[in-house]
Structures are given as C-alpha cells and as structure tokens.
Scaffold this motif. Structure first.
Motif, PDB file in Angstrom:
ATOM      1  N   UNK A 267     -56.751 -46.242 -86.976  1.00 31.94           N
ATOM      2  CA  UNK A 267     -55.729 -45.598 -86.531  1.00 31.94           C
ATOM      3  C   UNK A 267     -55.070 -44.534 -87.186  1.00 31.94           C
ATOM      4  N   UNK A 268     -55.241 -43.364 -86.354  1.00 26.92           N
ATOM      5  CA  UNK A 268     -54.733 -41.967 -86.993  1.00 26.92           C
ATOM      6  C   UNK A 268     -55.515 -41.666 -88.299  1.00 26.92           C
ATOM      7  N   UNK A 269     -56.760 -41.864 -88.307  1.00 23.34           N
ATOM      8  CA  UNK A 269     -57.636 -41.530 -89.421  1.00 23.34           C
ATOM      9  C   UNK A 269     -57.577 -42.436 -90.418  1.00 23.34           C
ATOM     10  N   UNK A 270     -56.721 -43.645 -90.561  1.00 26.42           N
ATOM     11  CA  UNK A 270     -56.542 -44.536 -91.531  1.00 26.42           C
ATOM     12  C   UNK A 270     -57.618 -45.899 -91.219  1.00 26.42           C
ATOM     13  N   UNK A 271     -58.161 -46.597 -91.978  1.00 19.65           N
ATOM     14  CA  UNK A 271     -59.152 -47.563 -91.744  1.00 19.65           C
ATOM     15  C   UNK A 271     -58.702 -48.905 -92.433  1.00 19.65           C
ATOM     16  N   UNK A 272     -58.824 -49.948 -91.743  1.00 19.97           N
ATOM     17  CA  UNK A 272     -58.444 -51.252 -92.243  1.00 19.97           C
ATOM     18  C   UNK A 272     -59.634 -52.099 -91.537  1.00 19.97           C
ATOM     19  N   UNK A 273     -60.094 -53.115 -92.344  1.00 26.67           N
ATOM     20  CA  UNK A 273     -60.837 -54.167 -91.900  1.00 26.67           C
ATOM     21  C   UNK A 273     -60.153 -55.538 -92.278  1.00 26.67           C
ATOM     22  N   UNK A 274     -60.038 -56.297 -90.870  1.00 27.56           N
ATOM     23  CA  UNK A 274     -59.481 -57.717 -90.995  1.00 27.56           C
ATOM     24  C   UNK A 274     -60.467 -58.713 -91.086  1.00 27.56           C
ATOM     25  N   UNK A 275     -60.725 -59.296 -92.019  1.00 26.48           N
ATOM     26  CA  UNK A 275     -61.516 -60.466 -92.211  1.00 26.48           C
ATOM     27  C   UNK A 275     -61.371 -61.867 -91.203  1.00 26.48           C
ATOM     28  N   UNK A 276     -62.196 -62.194 -90.824  1.00 27.20           N
ATOM     29  CA  UNK A 276     -62.027 -63.532 -90.070  1.00 27.20           C
ATOM     30  C   UNK A 276     -61.983 -64.619 -90.800  1.00 27.20           C
ATOM     31  N   UNK A 277     -62.278 -64.590 -92.273  1.00 32.70           N
ATOM     32  CA  UNK A 277     -61.985 -65.508 -93.177  1.00 32.70           C
ATOM     33  C   UNK A 277     -62.751 -66.797 -93.203  1.00 32.70           C
ATOM     34  N   UNK A 278     -62.555 -67.788 -93.521  1.00 30.06           N
ATOM     35  CA  UNK A 278     -63.361 -69.262 -93.496  1.00 30.06           C
ATOM     36  C   UNK A 278     -62.594 -70.240 -92.852  1.00 30.06           C
ATOM     37  N   UNK A 279     -61.344 -70.421 -93.295  1.00 35.74           N
ATOM     38  CA  UNK A 279     -60.648 -71.806 -92.940  1.00 35.74           C
ATOM     39  C   UNK A 279     -60.086 -71.805 -91.497  1.00 35.74           C
ATOM     40  N   UNK A 280     -59.333 -72.856 -91.449  1.00 35.31           N
ATOM     41  CA  UNK A 280     -58.588 -73.050 -90.121  1.00 35.31           C
ATOM     42  C   UNK A 280     -57.046 -73.215 -90.324  1.00 35.31           C
ATOM     43  N   UNK A 281     -56.089 -73.016 -89.501  1.00 38.09           N
ATOM     44  CA  UNK A 281     -54.893 -73.410 -89.573  1.00 38.09           C
ATOM     45  C   UNK A 281     -54.188 -73.592 -88.214  1.00 38.09           C
ATOM     46  N   UNK A 282     -53.113 -74.658 -88.032  1.00 41.61           N
ATOM     47  CA  UNK A 282     -52.372 -75.014 -87.125  1.00 41.61           C
ATOM     48  C   UNK A 282     -53.367 -76.096 -86.120  1.00 41.61           C
ATOM     49  N   UNK A 283     -54.671 -75.297 -85.715  1.00 41.79           N
ATOM     50  CA  UNK A 283     -55.458 -76.132 -84.986  1.00 41.79           C
ATOM     51  C   UNK A 283     -57.058 -76.083 -85.607  1.00 41.79           C
ATOM     52  N   UNK A 284     -57.507 -77.272 -85.688  1.00 41.58           N
ATOM     53  CA  UNK A 284     -58.852 -77.152 -86.583  1.00 41.58           C
ATOM     54  C   UNK A 284     -60.024 -76.764 -85.682  1.00 41.58           C
ATOM     55  N   UNK A 285     -59.835 -75.813 -85.035  1.00 43.71           N
ATOM     56  CA  UNK A 285     -61.125 -75.185 -84.260  1.00 43.71           C
ATOM     57  C   UNK A 285     -61.445 -73.736 -84.823  1.00 43.71           C
ATOM     58  N   UNK A 286     -62.752 -73.193 -84.411  1.00 39.17           N
ATOM     59  CA  UNK A 286     -63.077 -71.831 -84.514  1.00 39.17           C
ATOM     60  C   UNK A 286     -64.220 -71.703 -83.571  1.00 39.17           C
ATOM     61  N   UNK A 287     -63.824 -70.679 -82.817  1.00 38.42           N
ATOM     62  CA  UNK A 287     -64.693 -70.379 -81.506  1.00 38.42           C
ATOM     63  C   UNK A 287     -64.986 -68.860 -81.366  1.00 38.42           C
ATOM     64  N   UNK A 288     -66.276 -68.348 -81.509  1.00 40.20           N
ATOM     65  CA  UNK A 288     -66.505 -66.905 -81.301  1.00 40.20           C
ATOM     66  C   UNK A 288     -66.002 -66.151 -82.325  1.00 40.20           C
ATOM     67  N   UNK A 289     -65.614 -66.772 -83.616  1.00 41.33           N
ATOM     68  CA  UNK A 289     -65.533 -66.029 -84.994  1.00 41.33           C
ATOM     69  C   UNK A 289     -65.861 -66.897 -86.000  1.00 41.33           C
ATOM     70  N   UNK A 290     -66.991 -67.066 -86.348  1.00 44.42           N
ATOM     71  CA  UNK A 290     -67.561 -67.942 -87.364  1.00 44.42           C
ATOM     72  C   UNK A 290     -67.030 -67.523 -88.376  1.00 44.42           C
ATOM     73  N   UNK A 291     -66.922 -68.478 -89.653  1.00 45.77           N
ATOM     74  CA  UNK A 291     -66.677 -68.232 -90.995  1.00 45.77           C
ATOM     75  C   UNK A 291     -67.434 -67.116 -91.530  1.00 45.77           C
TER      76      UNK A 291
END
Length: 306
Positions: A267-291
């Motif tokens: 964004x505007x030349x600034x860089x961020x990387x958001x990790x998908x991490x490992x765990x779960x919260x609220x609901x115990x599922x992950x789909x399309x974003x593996x740890x």
C-alpha cells in the motif's frame, strides 16, 4: 431396453453427490488441514530502503493457539523441527500462544509450550511479541487490566525476548538492521479508547539510525499507521481467515478499503506480510489456508529504487 432416470432420481443423485462432497470437505477442514498439514510459504519482497548486500533469511511463526486436540505439544515440536531445518538467520514469533474457550478441549500448560519453542535455533536469535489471546486468556491480566501475562513470563524465562513497543539493532555480515515489536492493540475484552498496549510513535523513536526496520505487529489493522520508514511489517492474528476460497477470506473485513486478511500487501509503497499462522480460533476448521511457516528471503534480489 434403456430406462432413463426420472427427474427426481437425477436431482436426488446430484444432491447426494454434493452432500458427500460437503461432508468430505468438512472432514478435511476439521481433521486434516488444521491438524496434519504444514507448509512453508516463501516471500522475497523487493523493499525500498533495503541495504545492498544485506541478505537475511527470517522464519516467521504466528498464532500457535496451543491446546488439545488442535495444537498439541507434539505438533509444536514438529513446527520447531521444521523451522530449524530451514536454517533461518532470525526467528520472529507474532503472538497468540494459548487457546481457550470452545477451541481448547483441554488446555496445554504454557511452560510446556515455552520449553519446546526454546529449541528454536537461529544465529541472530528468536524474538517475539504478544497477541490479543495472550491477554484475553489470562484471567489475572484481564482482572488487573495490565501486569505481565503468563505468556510473556514463560517465554522470557526460556530466553525468548518479548518486545512491547521496543526496538533492537542487529547486524548480519556487518550490515545493521532493526527489529521492532508493537504492543497489542486489543489486550482487554472490555475495550475503550485507551485500552491498547500499542505505541507506534514510541516504538519508532527507539530507531536511531537509517538501517532498515522490520516491524512485528499482531493485528494487521495497525498497518494503516505504519510509516514509510519501516521496510517491512509482519502481522498475524487473522489465520488467513481460516477459510479462504478463490483468493478471498470472507470472514475478514477490509481495513480502509484494503484486504489485510493474508499474504503480501503493498500500500503506497509500504510492504506488509500477513501470516496465516498455525492454529484455530472460534471455530476449529481451516480450509484453503493450511498452517504455515513464513520464510522471508530478504535482499535476495536487488532493492527497487525510489
């Protein structure tokens, strides 16, 4: 004689196929992707202001949410071994170490978690920040609206510094750089305007020269205020939405019109990387974003000119 199926039979068959597929997908999202998959996601962003000749390999670990059955200790040990096998120069941990509530069928003692992550190995060290669950799942910290959460105590006890609105100057092959860590934005379950632990101006004031800065934040929302002086911001918190379909995470709202749910954001030349991490919260599922272990290979290609 050919007997054609009736319309009801066709529709029943189609419905059964989709039901079976739905059950199969649900079983995968509940029992396979969150518990058994582990990927390495590599990024080599070309960063403005990066020092020529500074080649840095950084492993980023986010959102363990340690608990039974979704992040048991043997799974933590697997992540530690896989991270060490990548031979990173530096390891950064982005918060949310415990899990509680509906997700934690059985809590895992945080000292046992800390004992395992103490085995992380990198020549420039392992550093961490705290996330909202490190506060939310600590009854004493919530009652006092402050203090030192257990997650911070156990990490520091095994030699992993926890950075809160702090910056540290490191060096690789004679080239200096900074790592900085922001306090959590949402530490208390009862929110008010003054409840955050984050102080970005104070953090940046501790950077005293022109060397590149890598900033750790937990919630990616803070990226809107990160100055151009920061070469790269790293965030967790979102788990990539836990369900990510066709490149979108429907559970994560846009921030000022930008998608901060997952991956490399510019964004505007600034860089961020958001990790998908490992765990779960609220609901115990992950789909399309593996740890995932995020592996940054910085300085591996020439930095762009302004």
């Amino acid at each position: 004689m050919l007997i054609l199926p009736s319309r009801r039979q066709v529709l029943t068959g189609i419905g059964g196929t989709f039901a079976a597929a739905g059950l199969s997908t649900g079983a995968y999202a509940f029992g396979v992707e969150p518990l058994h998959r582990l990927v390495v996601t590599r990024y080599a962003p070309r960063l403005l202001g990066w020092t020529p000749g500074l080649a840095l390999k950084v492993a980023v670990l986010a959102d363990f949410h340690v608990c039974e059955p979704f992040m048991p200790l043997d799974r933590v040990a697997e992540i530690v071994d896989a991270t060490n096998a990548l031979s990173p120069d530096l390891i950064l941990m982005l918060g949310d170490y415990p899990a509680a509530g509906r997700i934690a069928w059985k809590r895992v003692p945080l000292p046992e978690f800390a004992r395992l992550v103490a085995g992380l190995r990198a020549p420039l060290g392992t550093y961490s920040i705290l996330g909202n669950h490190d506060w939310w799942d600590d009854a004493a910290a919530q009652a006092a609206r402050g203090g030192v959460p257990e997650a911070r105590r156990v990490l520091q006890a095994v030699g992993i510094p926890v950075m809160e609105n702090d910056a540290l100057r490191l060096s690789k092959d004679g080239h200096p750089f900074w790592i900085a860590g922001l306090g959590d934005q949402q530490p208390f379950l009862v929110f008010d305007d003054d409840s955050g632990r984050d102080d970005l101006p104070a953090t940046m004031a501790k950077v005293t020269d022109a060397a590149p800065v890598i900033l750790m934040i937990h919630e990616p929302d803070a990226f809107v205020d990160v100055p151009e002086r920061v070469s790269l911001t790293l965030a967790g918190h979102t788990h990539g939405g836990q369900i990510r379909l066709l490149g979108r995470s429907p559970a994560i709202r846009p921030i000022h019109g930008h998608d901060y749910s997952y991956g490399h954001v510019v964004t505007d030349g600034r860089h961020m990387i958001v990790s998908g991490g490992f765990g779960v919260s609220r609901i115990p599922v992950r789909l399309g974003v593996p740890p995932e272990i995020v592996l940054l290979e910085l300085g591996s290609s020439p930095a762009p000119t302004a």
